[in-house]
Scaffold this motif. Sequence first.
Motif, PDB file in Angstrom:
ATOM      1  N   UNK A  42      -7.252  14.895  65.886  1.00  0.00           N
ATOM      2  CA  UNK A  42      -7.444  14.323  64.548  1.00  0.00           C
ATOM      3  C   UNK A  42      -6.549  14.994  63.515  1.00  0.00           C
ATOM      4  N   UNK A  43      -6.492  16.319  63.551  1.00  0.00           N
ATOM      5  CA  UNK A  43      -5.686  17.099  62.609  1.00  0.00           C
ATOM      6  C   UNK A  43      -4.748  17.992  63.417  1.00  0.00           C
ATOM      7  N   UNK A  44      -3.450  17.956  63.162  1.00  0.00           N
ATOM      8  CA  UNK A  44      -2.514  18.776  63.937  1.00  0.00           C
ATOM      9  C   UNK A  44      -2.886  20.257  63.903  1.00  0.00           C
ATOM     10  N   UNK A  45      -2.918  20.866  65.086  1.00  0.00           N
ATOM     11  CA  UNK A  45      -3.153  22.306  65.266  1.00  0.00           C
ATOM     12  C   UNK A  45      -4.581  22.753  64.903  1.00  0.00           C
ATOM     13  N   UNK A  46      -5.488  21.838  64.608  1.00  0.00           N
ATOM     14  CA  UNK A  46      -6.813  22.221  64.109  1.00  0.00           C
ATOM     15  C   UNK A  46      -7.596  23.063  65.114  1.00  0.00           C
ATOM     16  N   UNK A  47      -7.393  22.827  66.398  1.00  0.00           N
ATOM     17  CA  UNK A  47      -8.147  23.570  67.397  1.00  0.00           C
ATOM     18  C   UNK A  47      -7.802  25.046  67.458  1.00  0.00           C
ATOM     19  N   UNK A  48      -6.615  25.417  66.968  1.00  0.00           N
ATOM     20  CA  UNK A  48      -6.181  26.814  67.076  1.00  0.00           C
ATOM     21  C   UNK A  48      -7.011  27.740  66.188  1.00  0.00           C
ATOM     22  N   UNK A  49      -7.146  27.497  64.879  1.00  0.00           N
ATOM     23  CA  UNK A  49      -7.969  28.399  64.063  1.00  0.00           C
ATOM     24  C   UNK A  49      -9.448  28.375  64.444  1.00  0.00           C
TER      25      UNK A  49
END
Length: 205
Positions: free
Chosen positions: A92-99
Motif C-alpha cells: 500500500x505504501x512504499x517501504x512501509x513494512x521496514x519501519x
Amino acid sequence: MRLLRRPLQIVRANLRIYLALNAIMYGLALLGFGLGLLFPNLNATQVESLQDDGTAELVTGLLTKPWLFAATILGVNIVKLSLLHIVLPSLIVPFAGIPITAYWALTTGIVLAPAGSASWIPLIPHSLTLVIEFQAYILLLLGAFILGRSWVRPRTIGAVNRRQGYVRGLQQLGLLALPALALLIVGAIWEAFSLYTVLSMMAQQ
C-alpha cells in the motif's frame, strides 16, 4: 535448485541493502536486549502486554505439545509478522513494512531480556531461533524494499512506468518469499522443540 537460484541472484544484486537490513534488524534487537537489561521496567511492561492479550497463556498451554506449538508459531510468523507487518503495508505504501518491522525487532529484544538467572538458559537455543526467523523477515524486507524502489523509480528494475515497476517488484518479492517460508518452517520447528526440551530439563532439576 532453480527456485533457490533466483532468490540468491536477487540477494547478490542487492547485497548492500541486504547487509544494511541485517545490521538494522539484529542491531535493533541487540539494542532492545540491552535496554531490557538496563531498564527492567521496560521488559516488565512488554511482558505484561503479552499476558494481557493472552499470548503468554497461549504459549504456556502449548509448550507440552511441540508439534502444535510449532504450527501455531508458524501461523503467527506468517500471518502477523510476515503478511501484516511486512508485505501488506508495503503493498500500500512504499517501504512501509521496514519501519514497522524495525520497531518490532526493538521490542522483541526488550522482551527477550532475562528477568533472572534462570531466564538465561532458554536464551541459548532461542538465539538460533532469532537468527533463523530474522533471516526470513530480512528476505521479505529486501523484497519490500525492491518493491518500493521499483514503484517509486521504475527504471531501477528496467520498467517503463510505475505500474510495470510495481508488478516486477512484486514478482521479486514473491521469489524471496519462497526461501523465507522455508526458513520460517525450520525456525518454528526448532523453536518449539528446543523450548520444550530445555524447559522439560529445567523442570526435572
